[in-house]
Design a protein around this motif. Structure first.
Motif, short mmCIF file in Angstrom:
data_model
loop_
_atom_site.label_atom_id
_atom_site.label_comp_id
_atom_site.label_asym_id
_atom_site.label_seq_id
_atom_site.Cartn_x
_atom_site.Cartn_y
_atom_site.Cartn_z
N PRO A 192 0.80 -1.23 0.00
CA PRO A 192 0.00 0.00 0.00
C PRO A 192 0.83 1.28 0.00
CG PRO A 192 -0.06 -1.08 2.14
CD PRO A 192 0.65 -2.02 1.23
N ARG A 193 2.15 1.15 0.16
CA ARG A 193 3.01 2.34 0.17
C ARG A 193 4.18 2.14 -0.77
NH1 ARG A 193 1.64 6.76 3.35
NH2 ARG A 193 0.31 6.09 5.05
N VAL A 194 4.72 3.26 -1.25
CA VAL A 194 5.87 3.23 -2.15
C VAL A 194 6.98 4.05 -1.52
CG1 VAL A 194 6.70 3.83 -4.45
CG2 VAL A 194 4.36 2.97 -4.15
N SER A 210 7.85 8.06 -2.19
CA SER A 210 6.75 8.80 -2.80
C SER A 210 6.32 9.93 -1.85
CB SER A 210 5.56 7.88 -3.07
OG SER A 210 4.97 7.49 -1.86
N GLY A 211 5.52 10.86 -2.35
CA GLY A 211 4.98 11.90 -1.48
C GLY A 211 5.78 13.19 -1.52
N PRO A 212 5.30 14.23 -0.82
CA PRO A 212 6.01 15.50 -0.82
C PRO A 212 7.41 15.33 -0.25
CG PRO A 212 4.23 15.48 0.82
CD PRO A 212 4.07 14.25 -0.01
N VAL A 238 8.95 11.69 0.73
CA VAL A 238 8.64 10.91 1.93
C VAL A 238 7.12 10.76 2.02
CG1 VAL A 238 8.76 10.81 4.45
CG2 VAL A 238 10.70 11.72 3.15
N PRO A 239 6.62 9.52 2.17
CA PRO A 239 5.16 9.33 2.29
C PRO A 239 4.59 10.01 3.54
CG PRO A 239 6.25 7.25 1.82
CD PRO A 239 7.32 8.24 2.15
N VAL A 240 3.30 10.24 3.53
CA VAL A 240 2.61 10.94 4.62
C VAL A 240 1.53 10.03 5.18
CG1 VAL A 240 1.12 12.90 5.19
CG2 VAL A 240 3.01 13.19 3.57
N ASN A 241 1.34 10.04 6.50
CA ASN A 241 0.24 9.28 7.08
C ASN A 241 -0.94 10.21 7.37
OD1 ASN A 241 -0.68 6.79 7.61
ND2 ASN A 241 0.25 6.59 9.62
N HIS A 242 -0.62 11.35 8.00
CA HIS A 242 -1.65 12.27 8.44
C HIS A 242 -1.29 13.63 7.83
CE1 HIS A 242 -4.98 12.11 11.09
NE2 HIS A 242 -4.60 13.10 11.87
N THR A 243 -2.17 14.18 7.01
CA THR A 243 -1.84 15.47 6.38
C THR A 243 -2.20 16.61 7.35
OG1 THR A 243 -4.02 15.67 5.40
CG2 THR A 243 -2.35 14.57 4.07
N GLU A 269 -7.54 -4.65 -0.79
CA GLU A 269 -6.78 -3.44 -1.13
C GLU A 269 -7.51 -2.66 -2.24
OE1 GLU A 269 -2.82 -4.21 -2.69
OE2 GLU A 269 -2.11 -2.38 -1.70
N ARG A 289 -6.76 7.97 2.48
CA ARG A 289 -6.69 9.18 3.30
C ARG A 289 -5.83 10.29 2.68
NH1 ARG A 289 -6.14 8.64 9.53
NH2 ARG A 289 -4.58 7.03 9.26
N ASN A 290 -4.81 9.89 1.91
CA ASN A 290 -4.04 10.89 1.16
C ASN A 290 -3.38 10.18 -0.02
OD1 ASN A 290 -1.08 10.30 1.68
ND2 ASN A 290 -1.82 10.46 3.79
N GLU A 291 -2.73 10.96 -0.89
CA GLU A 291 -2.30 10.37 -2.16
C GLU A 291 -1.08 9.44 -2.03
OE1 GLU A 291 0.21 14.28 -3.73
OE2 GLU A 291 -1.84 13.91 -4.39
N THR A 292 -0.44 9.40 -0.83
CA THR A 292 0.67 8.45 -0.68
C THR A 292 0.18 7.11 -0.12
OG1 THR A 292 1.27 9.13 1.58
CG2 THR A 292 2.28 10.35 -0.24
N VAL A 293 -1.12 7.02 0.24
CA VAL A 293 -1.70 5.75 0.70
C VAL A 293 -2.38 5.11 -0.51
CG1 VAL A 293 -3.27 4.66 2.34
CG2 VAL A 293 -2.15 6.80 2.94
N LEU A 294 -2.09 3.83 -0.76
CA LEU A 294 -2.69 3.09 -1.89
C LEU A 294 -2.59 3.89 -3.20
CD1 LEU A 294 -5.91 1.90 -0.02
CD2 LEU A 294 -3.85 0.55 -0.41
N PRO A 295 -1.36 4.22 -3.63
CA PRO A 295 -1.22 5.12 -4.77
C PRO A 295 -1.49 4.48 -6.14
CG PRO A 295 0.94 4.47 -3.96
CD PRO A 295 -0.07 3.87 -3.03
N TYR A 300 -4.49 -1.04 -8.31
CA TYR A 300 -4.19 -2.43 -7.96
C TYR A 300 -5.01 -3.44 -8.75
CZ TYR A 300 -1.69 -0.03 -4.32
OH TYR A 300 -0.82 0.81 -3.67
#
Lengths: 393, 153
Positions: free
Chosen positions: A233-235, A238-240, A243-248, B93, B102-108, B111
């Motif tokens: 579910p994560r790469v 990635s992200g800003p 680095v991926p983000v959990n809570h914006t 998934e 929740r944001n674009e880095t989750v499940l991007p 699938y």
């Protein structure tokens, strides 16, 4: 009446025997159950140990101290937890496949001891099936169940390990008998023509499935697998600011507070208190560190951080070495608004109040104006959008 | 062995007891009921749906593939089991992605498309392997037949 129940009982026993006969297969042997069972047992123990480490990092008992180095320790242990947890699926399905005919044993028990034994198996099977499934779906950040994931996952983990110990005790003679290859399950092998299946193919299939699942998902935790990360579910990266983000910031409702030009970080030790503006923080000597953000969900990304050492900052209010801290975020709610940091993390020279990430000013989703980054801790404890840091003992 | 078994049972009961105490102590009553239902569903879905379905499919495959050599059937079974397993892991998934992460880095990623691609790859690889097995076993049978006929002449 007795006659009738006897007849029904006999018929059920005959039907159960017929079902069991029909399900017989060369892969359904005690030897196979032992071979897969010991791998599965090991996998559950690895997940239990890494899970306990993660749990107590987040909710330490008063006497607990944790290693801060290597800084990637939590990225590794939690990456192992999730990756091995995913590999449990083929092992578990394989193990249950080999013992499936036993489900139809009739009568279900002949003595109180057998009843207890079968009840413990039922608990073990139900928990062992649900636990990795809850964990996997949790990494997708989807919570379709009516209970707390963290509490259920933690409690069930103990239930599984306990039931597993009881199961090993009950099966110990069989396990010892079939531990080595030369003691083949001759009886079963003779009964069934070899053409109906192949033990080697079954084991290769389970191994290949586990390898395939790991290859397609472990890239979120382990860089060598990043190119084949199709389903995690994560790469990584990635992200800003990569680095991926959990809570914006938007989800945490901090955008206004975090972008306030009058923002200042409060540091306090009892009655000694100082307010440091962003300009004052930036004027202090900055330390650089390569540290990972490592999430309980198993993903991690190492990044380049710059900021002020927490121990230097706390020396400004005369905090003694050995002090523990309470760190509070600007976010108005949430389980991780307030975080406690043990002295081992406070004293580590790479524990920072970070102002920069990968060569730029922190993105607001990464905790602008200032956040905590410490080695070897779960991402939820790397508090973003700092408001205050206080000495608590 | 008796000492080992007694120790294992005692420690197992103690550890499982900790787990049950944790569950009872931290979950509310309706949450415990929910957990019990989920536990029961896990067993019913596995023992009552998944295993019977796979058992029937394996029997159908065996009947349909009677003409194929034994290793070819095992390869098809293996490929199918692998595809099913990956689908079981990726299915939730795809659903979670559809709910909106929740944001674009989750499940991007997409699938569902990737799952289809993986099934296609499994299909192609299995077909190639089955063809290879058929060719090898065919050649071996021919060689054996040739040898048999040459000794008879």
């Amino acid at each position: 009446m007795t006659h009738l129940t006897e007849r029904v009982g006999d018929r059920l026993a005959r039907s159960a025997a017929a079902v069991q006969g029909g399900l017989a297969s060369p892969v359904r042997t005690s030897r196979m159950a032992v071979v897969i069972g010991r791998m599965l047992g090991l996998a559950f123990l690895i997940c239990f140990a890494t899970g306990l480490f993660s749990h107590y990092l987040q909710q330490p008992l008063p006497w607990m101290r944790f290693p801060t180095q290597p800084a990637t320790i939590y990225a590794w242990t939690q990456g192992v937890h999730i990756t091995v947890g995913i590999a449990i699926f083929p092992l578990l399905f394989g193990k249950l496949w080999t013992v499936y005919p036993r489900l139809f044993t009739w009568p279900p028990f002949r003595s109180p001891r057998e009843l207890l034994e079968r009840a413990s198996i039922a608990v073990l099977v139900a928990s062992a099936l649900l636990e990795p499934a809850l964990g996997l779906v949790n990494t997708y950040q989807w919570y379709p169940w009516p209970f707390s994931f963290r509490r259920a996952h933690f409690g069930l983990a103990w239930v599984i390990v306990g039931a597993l110990a009881v199961h090993i005790a009950v099966k110990l003679p069989t396990i010892i008998r079939y531990w080595r290859r030369r003691r083949v399950d001759q009886e079963a092998a003779d009964r069934i023509p070899a053409a109906t299946g192949s033990r080697r193919a079954f084991l290769i299939g389970i191994g290949a499935s586990a390898a395939a699942l790991v290859t397609l998902t472990a890239g979120q935790s382990f860089a060598p697998f990043a190119p084949t990360n199709l389903f995690a579910p994560r790469v990584k990266g990635s992200g800003p600011q990569s680095v991926p983000v959990n809570h914006t910031a938007k989800q945490a409702h901090v955008i206004e507070a975090a972008t306030d030009p009058d923002w200042a970080l409060t540091i306090a030790n009892g009655s000694r208190e100082r307010m440091l503006s962003l300009a004052e923080l930036r004027a202090m000597p900055l330390t650089a560190a390569e540290l990972p953000i490592a999430c309980v969900e198993g993903w991690s990304t190492t990044a380049h951080w710059r900021g002020i050492r927490v121990r230097d900052l706390m020396a400004m209010v005369d905090a003694r070495p050995g002090s523990a801290l309470r760190v509070t975020s600007l976010q108005p709610h949430g389980n991780y608004r307030v975080m406690t940091m043990g002295d081992e993390f406070v004293q580590d020279p790479t524990t920072l109040v970070a102002l920069e990430l990968n060569g730029e000013t922190l993105d607001i989703d990464h905790g602008f104006p200032a956040r905590i980054i410490a080695p070897g801790r779960p991402g939820v404890l790397q508090t973003k959008w700092l408001q205050s840091i206080e000495v608590i003992r | 062995m008796k000492a080992a078994r007694v120790t294992l049972v005692a420690s197992g009961v103690a550890i499982a007891g900790v787990g049950i105490a944790l569950l009872l102590g931290t979950l509310r009553f309706e949450q415990l009921v929910g957990l019990a239902i989920w536990l029961a569903c896990a067993v019913v879905l596995h023992d009552g749906v998944l295993v019977p379905v796979v058992t029937v499919m394996a029997a159908v495959l065996k009947r349909a593939g009677r003409a194929l050599p034994r290793p070819a059937i095992l390869l098809i079974e293996g490929g199918f089991a692998l595809g099913m397993l990956i689908s079981l892991a990726v299915g939730p998934e795809i659903y979670a992605k559809a709910l909106g992460p929740r944001n674009e880095t989750v499940l991007p990623a997409d699938y569902a498309a990737r799952l289809i691609a993986v099934w296609a790859a499994i299909l192609v690889l299995t077909a190639a392997a089955v063809t290879l097995v058929a060719v090898i076993t065919g050649a071996r049978t021919r060689r054996m037949n040739d040898r048999r006929s040459s000794t008879h002449v």
